[in-house]
Design an enzyme around this catalytic site. Sequence first.
Site, PDB file in Angstrom:
ATOM      1  N   LYS A 273       5.307 -13.874  -0.082  1.00  0.00           N
ATOM      2  CA  LYS A 273       4.878 -12.468  -0.147  1.00  0.00           C
ATOM      3  C   LYS A 273       5.028 -11.999  -1.579  1.00  0.00           C
ATOM      4  O   LYS A 273       6.126 -12.040  -2.142  1.00  0.00           O
ATOM      5  CB  LYS A 273       5.743 -11.605   0.791  1.00  0.00           C
ATOM      6  CG  LYS A 273       5.612 -10.081   0.544  1.00  0.00           C
ATOM      7  CD  LYS A 273       6.475  -9.252   1.504  1.00  0.00           C
ATOM      8  CE  LYS A 273       6.467  -7.770   1.120  1.00  0.00           C
ATOM      9  NZ  LYS A 273       7.303  -6.929   2.006  1.00  0.00           N
ATOM     10  N   ASP A 278       6.154  -1.994  -3.926  1.00  0.00           N
ATOM     11  CA  ASP A 278       5.928  -1.473  -2.574  1.00  0.00           C
ATOM     12  C   ASP A 278       6.383  -0.018  -2.495  1.00  0.00           C
ATOM     13  O   ASP A 278       7.562   0.263  -2.303  1.00  0.00           O
ATOM     14  CB  ASP A 278       6.690  -2.334  -1.554  1.00  0.00           C
ATOM     15  CG  ASP A 278       6.482  -1.845  -0.122  1.00  0.00           C
ATOM     16  OD1 ASP A 278       5.576  -1.016   0.100  1.00  0.00           O
ATOM     17  OD2 ASP A 278       7.236  -2.311   0.766  1.00  0.00           O
ATOM     18  N   LYS A 285       7.612   5.655   0.980  1.00  0.00           N
ATOM     19  CA  LYS A 285       9.060   5.503   1.077  1.00  0.00           C
ATOM     20  C   LYS A 285       9.757   6.688   0.427  1.00  0.00           C
ATOM     21  O   LYS A 285       9.195   7.309  -0.481  1.00  0.00           O
ATOM     22  CB  LYS A 285       9.506   4.240   0.320  1.00  0.00           C
ATOM     23  CG  LYS A 285       9.136   2.932   0.982  1.00  0.00           C
ATOM     24  CD  LYS A 285       9.631   1.761   0.136  1.00  0.00           C
ATOM     25  CE  LYS A 285       9.279   0.429   0.771  1.00  0.00           C
ATOM     26  NZ  LYS A 285       9.933   0.177   2.057  1.00  0.00           N
ATOM     27  N   ASP A 296       9.807  -6.759  -4.539  1.00  0.00           N
ATOM     28  CA  ASP A 296       9.187  -7.075  -3.264  1.00  0.00           C
ATOM     29  C   ASP A 296       8.204  -8.252  -3.384  1.00  0.00           C
ATOM     30  O   ASP A 296       7.522  -8.612  -2.430  1.00  0.00           O
ATOM     31  CB  ASP A 296       8.482  -5.827  -2.708  1.00  0.00           C
ATOM     32  CG  ASP A 296       8.392  -5.829  -1.191  1.00  0.00           C
ATOM     33  OD1 ASP A 296       9.188  -6.535  -0.549  1.00  0.00           O
ATOM     34  OD2 ASP A 296       7.513  -5.126  -0.646  1.00  0.00           O
ATOM     35  N   ASP A 355       3.617   0.894   5.377  1.00  0.00           N
ATOM     36  CA  ASP A 355       4.786   0.286   4.732  1.00  0.00           C
ATOM     37  C   ASP A 355       5.133  -1.075   5.354  1.00  0.00           C
ATOM     38  O   ASP A 355       5.950  -1.815   4.813  1.00  0.00           O
ATOM     39  CB  ASP A 355       5.978   1.248   4.832  1.00  0.00           C
ATOM     40  CG  ASP A 355       7.098   0.900   3.870  1.00  0.00           C
ATOM     41  OD1 ASP A 355       6.870   0.053   2.976  1.00  0.00           O
ATOM     42  OD2 ASP A 355       8.195   1.477   4.002  1.00  0.00           O
ATOM     43  N   GLU A 357       3.582  -3.791   5.173  1.00  0.00           N
ATOM     44  CA  GLU A 357       2.439  -4.414   4.499  1.00  0.00           C
ATOM     45  C   GLU A 357       2.598  -5.904   4.258  1.00  0.00           C
ATOM     46  O   GLU A 357       1.616  -6.631   4.164  1.00  0.00           O
ATOM     47  CB  GLU A 357       2.190  -3.696   3.157  1.00  0.00           C
ATOM     48  CG  GLU A 357       3.030  -4.177   1.962  1.00  0.00           C
ATOM     49  CD  GLU A 357       4.527  -3.951   2.118  1.00  0.00           C
ATOM     50  OE1 GLU A 357       4.917  -3.129   2.959  1.00  0.00           O
ATOM     51  OE2 GLU A 357       5.304  -4.616   1.404  1.00  0.00           O
ATOM     52  N   ARG A 359       3.588  -8.353   6.106  1.00  0.00           N
ATOM     53  CA  ARG A 359       3.046  -9.201   7.182  1.00  0.00           C
ATOM     54  C   ARG A 359       1.523  -9.260   7.119  1.00  0.00           C
ATOM     55  O   ARG A 359       0.924 -10.249   7.524  1.00  0.00           O
ATOM     56  CB  ARG A 359       3.562  -8.678   8.533  1.00  0.00           C
ATOM     57  CG  ARG A 359       3.072  -7.319   8.901  1.00  0.00           C
ATOM     58  CD  ARG A 359       3.934  -6.649   9.979  1.00  0.00           C
ATOM     59  NE  ARG A 359       5.225  -6.190   9.462  1.00  0.00           N
ATOM     60  CZ  ARG A 359       6.165  -5.628  10.208  1.00  0.00           C
ATOM     61  NH1 ARG A 359       5.990  -5.493  11.512  1.00  0.00           N
ATOM     62  NH2 ARG A 359       7.301  -5.227   9.671  1.00  0.00           N
TER      63      ARG A 359
HETATM   64  N1  BES Z   1       9.543  -4.538   1.419  1.00  0.00           N
HETATM   65  C1  BES Z   1       9.972  -3.848   2.581  1.00  0.00           C
HETATM   66  C2  BES Z   1      11.263  -4.433   3.166  1.00  0.00           C
HETATM   67  C3  BES Z   1      12.502  -4.275   2.333  1.00  0.00           C
HETATM   68  C4  BES Z   1      13.329  -3.191   2.493  1.00  0.00           C
HETATM   69  C5  BES Z   1      12.850  -5.247   1.428  1.00  0.00           C
HETATM   70  C6  BES Z   1      14.476  -3.073   1.739  1.00  0.00           C
HETATM   71  C7  BES Z   1      14.001  -5.137   0.674  1.00  0.00           C
HETATM   72  C8  BES Z   1      14.816  -4.049   0.834  1.00  0.00           C
HETATM   73  C9  BES Z   1       8.886  -3.910   3.654  1.00  0.00           C
HETATM   74  O1  BES Z   1       7.592  -3.923   3.179  1.00  0.00           O
HETATM   75  C10 BES Z   1       9.036  -2.701   4.483  1.00  0.00           C
HETATM   76  O2  BES Z   1       8.830  -1.632   3.981  1.00  0.00           O
HETATM   77  N2  BES Z   1       9.384  -2.873   5.751  1.00  0.00           N
HETATM   78  C11 BES Z   1       9.568  -1.794   6.639  1.00  0.00           C
HETATM   79  C12 BES Z   1       8.905  -2.149   7.942  1.00  0.00           C
HETATM   80  C13 BES Z   1       8.796  -0.980   8.898  1.00  0.00           C
HETATM   81  C14 BES Z   1       7.820   0.045   8.358  1.00  0.00           C
HETATM   82  C15 BES Z   1       8.324  -1.499  10.237  1.00  0.00           C
HETATM   83  C16 BES Z   1      11.075  -1.593   6.834  1.00  0.00           C
HETATM   84  O3  BES Z   1      11.803  -2.587   6.860  1.00  0.00           O
HETATM   85  O4  BES Z   1      11.483  -0.456   6.921  1.00  0.00           O
HETATM   86 ZN    ZN Z   2       7.327  -4.676   1.292  1.00  0.00          ZN
HETATM   87 MN    MN Z   3       6.835  -1.983   2.850  1.00  0.00          MN
END
Ligand code: BES
Ligand code: ZN
Ligand code: MN
Length: 509
Positions: A273, A278, A285, A296, A355, A357, A359
């Site tokens: 990824k 992000d 966020k 990210d 967010d 994204e 996947r």
């Molecule tokens: N890049 C983030 C995950 C992340 C969070 C990595 C904190 C490192 C530290 C990912 O893209 C994300 O935002 N995931 C969301 C998914 C949710 C919207 C279902 C999350 O984990 O909140």
């Molecule tokens: Zn992300």
């Molecule tokens: Mn995200």
Amino acid sequence: MQITFTKPELPKRGTLVVGLPQDGNLGAGAEELDRVLGGGLRRAIEGERFKGRPDQVLTLLAPAGSELDRVLAVGLGKPDELSPLKMQAVGGRIASALGRRVEGSATVWVESGQGSGMEAAEMAAHLAYGAILRAYRFDRYKTRKPGEDEENGETADVTLTGLEILCEGHQSAAERYEVLAKVAEGVHLTRDLVSEPANVLYPETLAARAKELSEVGVDVEVFGEAQMREMGMNALLGVGQGSARESQLVVMQWNGVPEEAAKGKTPVAFIGKGVTFDTGGISIKPSASMEDMKWDMGGAGVVIGLMKALAGRKAKVNAVGIVGLVENMPSGTAQRPGDIVKSMSGQTIEILNTDAEGRLVLADVLWYCKERFKPKLMVDLATLTGAIIICLGHEKAGLFSNNDELAKRLFDAGEAVGEGLWRMPLAPEYDKLIKSDVADMQNIGQNRGAGSITAAQFLQRFVGDVPWAHLDIAGVTWAKKDKPTVPKGGTAFGVRLLDRLMADYYEAE
Ligand code: BES
Ligand code: ZN
Ligand code: MN
């Protein structure tokens, strides 16, 4: 840092480090040093209750009886418990103890203690490896030279630039180290990439960094948005459509098996990824800690560093590394919640949260990899979910797999290099949670539970029956605290692990 190996002979001046076993006798070198210092080493050890435990470091400044500037005794632990990992930690502690105290080079004397399971040469090579891993610094944006800040009360920032390691069998130590140093180069590349800010590192510049691997024999292809559109990668493209930066797909191939022998054999594949920043997109966020999202692209960084390591040490394996590079931004062209996209696989996805994204990027890259390369196995790495940090903290990464043998091999490789994994479940009950009312699936679960698992279930819909593992590295990609061989910052977690997986299970003799 420059590391050399030579035959044991007590140095006359400078900084000398001696490794001392726990509760054991001093080795011949330490005995000799003690004699030169008129018994000063023994007295210091006894006075300081230095037991030679692996976390102990004792410094003697300008010891009497010699012209040495300083002698550093470092604990090696119990000789029968010595291991490559423990020696790496010793090397890391040395680099950390001397890193900002010694200008130039220091000497390290390595002896194999009584009853030790490791030869001095092997100990020395792993000590050197640990030192080089720990000595990493990301300081390219510091414009002041070392020492310049002294007037403001900051200590002079001197730099240890070399280690001369003295040991029996120094030639064998140098040969072993040569291979480890190539892995360290991969680790350092990954740390560089992960540390770069997103104004400097965006899809095109990250692709350009990957392209540089052609210098070490990796075949690198870069595809832009037009080509991806033609291939139907709308899940990936949707994530990048709000950004002013063009999304990129990079395919790297390291062919370490001679063509004849490789006939009819399929490569192993690594997928990363690469979200260079992000923001969350329209599902934006909160601003607190948003700066973390420059890393990210950690999964992509690991895949690029791994390809460098494999090529650098000329690994006898055919490996493919593919990274999907996008920037997730809100704008007038950004993807909206409720949008439906058709992925390269033909499956449709309802975007309920922009967010989630990573996947979407991986869905198209996994499918592309499977279709083009028919790989023997696929391992993807992604800073995919905050939920994995809730599960495992910053100690281990989440491991998801549709194949028990692959999962076991990954777990074992992780233990061997000190990059721990913990297996998490996949099951039809979780797959149900991403059912959509209007499309084939939705990109988030139906409730807040099991966020890392629903993300993995989503990925599984794009791997067919290829043996596959997904490593959720969100908790381990960036460290806020130093560890013996990992300074705080980008860790490159995964490079050593996957290099080891290749070495232990997939390389031809
Ligand atoms: N890049 C983030 C995950 C992340 C969070 C990595 C904190 C490192 C530290 C990912 O893209 C994300 O935002 N995931 C969301 C998914 C949710 C919207 C279902 C999350 O984990 O909140
Ligand atoms: Zn992300
Ligand atoms: Mn995200």
